[in-house]
Design an enzyme around this catalytic site. Structure first.
Site, short mmCIF file in Angstrom:
data_model
loop_
_atom_site.label_atom_id
_atom_site.label_comp_id
_atom_site.label_asym_id
_atom_site.label_seq_id
_atom_site.Cartn_x
_atom_site.Cartn_y
_atom_site.Cartn_z
N ARG A 38 0.79 -1.23 0.00
CA ARG A 38 0.00 0.00 0.00
C ARG A 38 0.82 1.27 0.00
O ARG A 38 0.60 2.17 -0.79
CB ARG A 38 -0.92 0.09 1.23
CG ARG A 38 -2.25 -0.56 1.08
CD ARG A 38 -2.68 -1.11 2.42
NE ARG A 38 -1.73 -2.13 2.78
CZ ARG A 38 -1.83 -3.40 2.37
NH1 ARG A 38 -2.84 -3.76 1.66
NH2 ARG A 38 -0.92 -4.30 2.69
N THR A 39 1.77 1.35 0.94
CA THR A 39 2.48 2.61 1.10
C THR A 39 3.28 2.92 -0.16
O THR A 39 3.20 4.03 -0.70
CB THR A 39 3.40 2.56 2.35
OG1 THR A 39 2.60 2.15 3.46
CG2 THR A 39 4.01 3.91 2.64
N ARG A 62 11.39 3.89 3.39
CA ARG A 62 10.94 2.89 4.38
C ARG A 62 12.15 2.01 4.73
O ARG A 62 12.89 1.60 3.84
CB ARG A 62 9.82 2.03 3.81
CG ARG A 62 9.58 0.79 4.67
CD ARG A 62 8.33 0.06 4.29
NE ARG A 62 7.14 0.78 4.71
CZ ARG A 62 5.94 0.22 4.84
NH1 ARG A 62 5.77 -1.05 4.56
NH2 ARG A 62 4.90 0.93 5.22
N HIS A 101 5.04 5.76 11.60
CA HIS A 101 4.57 5.70 10.21
C HIS A 101 3.65 6.92 10.04
O HIS A 101 2.44 6.77 9.96
CB HIS A 101 3.81 4.38 10.03
CG HIS A 101 3.56 3.99 8.61
ND1 HIS A 101 3.73 4.84 7.54
CD2 HIS A 101 3.14 2.80 8.08
CE1 HIS A 101 3.42 4.20 6.43
NE2 HIS A 101 3.06 2.97 6.73
N LYS A 156 26.68 -4.21 -3.12
CA LYS A 156 28.15 -4.18 -3.25
C LYS A 156 28.81 -3.58 -2.03
O LYS A 156 30.03 -3.41 -2.00
CB LYS A 156 28.54 -3.35 -4.48
CG LYS A 156 27.97 -3.83 -5.78
CD LYS A 156 28.45 -2.92 -6.91
CE LYS A 156 27.69 -3.14 -8.19
NZ LYS A 156 27.90 -2.05 -9.14
#
Ligand code: NCD
Length: 314
Positions: free
Chosen positions: A62-63, A112, A140, A91
């Protein structure tokens, strides 16, 4: 800085937003919501030429997708990743270098990460606005804004309502930020969880300091009378260091189809989603089960937030 200036601002911590600012964001989101704006939308180009950089170090549906959609709906281009293993992080590139590079390709970063504080750290490296799309079990904030928007749209007000937060109040970042935001309003907050998944002490302290009317329950009440919104959450399996503990408590706060009778009586059921088994699919078609509407509202809030931090919201 004028306190209602959002241009160039980071959205990291819900504590950085006053009640007045939260209400302003909700009001701005209405301009992107077809429920309020019936005529042809004219905001498809307001952020044309701007680029959203999505840095999803942790999984999302969703986000991430609503930010992608929101950015494109207001005319932005979108770059970024949702699989850090497919980038130079694989890397050995540092977090700070990744942010620095994305900072020079985008106009706003949406991040996120599984570590609490990652978005804050990114905002210290980046010159452009950084939006926290969830940092570990911490916060959030954009989810909170869409949760408030949903409550406002459904109840017509936030002051005076009663909200019960249930499930994983310890690790759930959505309920942390939501509880703090609701503390600006005159809202009774009821916390329902297993004692080992209780709301963190520092949040309870903050609420007490602000004089919030709170109640703590360790069992699902028989009756949800007087509760306007029940906000159910998933037990955050990925945050447990011992899965034995998770397995022991994961099934204790489940809303089965018998919860239909509470929906009939008027309590509105919210959930940030995804759900696992804590909320039965049989509840979905009830008009008071509003979690899919809630997810849709995320689009309008995120369009508004992107436009605001870019200085493109009128
Ligand atoms: C939540 C999250 O990622 O914190 N989901 C979301 O963003 N809507 C809730 C969860 O994962 O349980």
């Amino acid at each position: 800085m004028n306190k209602l200036t959002f241009k160039g601002r980071d959205i990291i911590d819900i504590n950085d937003f006053s009640k007045e600012e939260l209400l302003f964001i909700l009001k701005t989101a209405r301009k992107f919501d077809p429920y309020f704006i019936k005529k042809d939308r004219s905001n498809y180009t307001i952020a044309q030429g701007k680029i959203a950089g999505l840095l999803f170090f942790e999984q999302s549906t969703r986000t991430e997708q609503s930010f992608r959609s929101a950015a494109q709906k207001i005319g932005m281009g979108v770059i970024g990743f949702n699989d850090p293993e497919a980038t130079s992080i694989h890397k050995g590139e540092t977090f700070a270098d990744t942010i620095r590079i994305m900072d020079s390709y985008a106009d706003v970063l949406i991040i996120r990460h599984s570590k609490a504080g990652a978005a804050k750290k990114a905002s210290e490296v980046a010159d452009i606005p950084v939006i926290n799309a969830g940092d570990g079990s911490n916060q959030h904030p954009t989810q909170t804004m869409l949760d408030l928007y949903t409550m406002m749209k459904e109840a017509g007000k936030i002051d005076g309502i009663t909200v019960a937060l249930m499930g994983d109040l310890k690790y759930g970042r959505t309920v942390h930020a939501l509880s703090i935001a609701l503390s600006h309003f005159s809202v009774k907050q009821i916390f329902i969880s297993h004692p080992s998944l209780a709301m963190p002490e520092e949040i309870l302290e903050l609420l007490k300091k602000r004089g919030v009317d709170i109640e703590v329950l360790e069992e699902i009440p028989k009756d949800f009378k007087g509760i306007d919104f029940l906000y159910q959450t998933r037990v955050q399996k990925e945050r447990f260091s011992d899965l034995k503990v998770y397995n022991k408590i994961k099934d204790e706060f489940i809303l089965g189809k018998e919860f239909l009778s509470q929906l009939d009586k008027g309590v509105k059921l919210m959930h940030p989603l995804p759900r696992v088994n804590e909320m039965a699919a049989e509840l979905d078609s009830h008009p008071n089960a509003i979690y899919f509407t809630q997810a849709r509202n995320g689009l309008y809030i995120r369009e508004a937030l992107l436009a605001l931090v870019l200085g493109r919201a009128s």
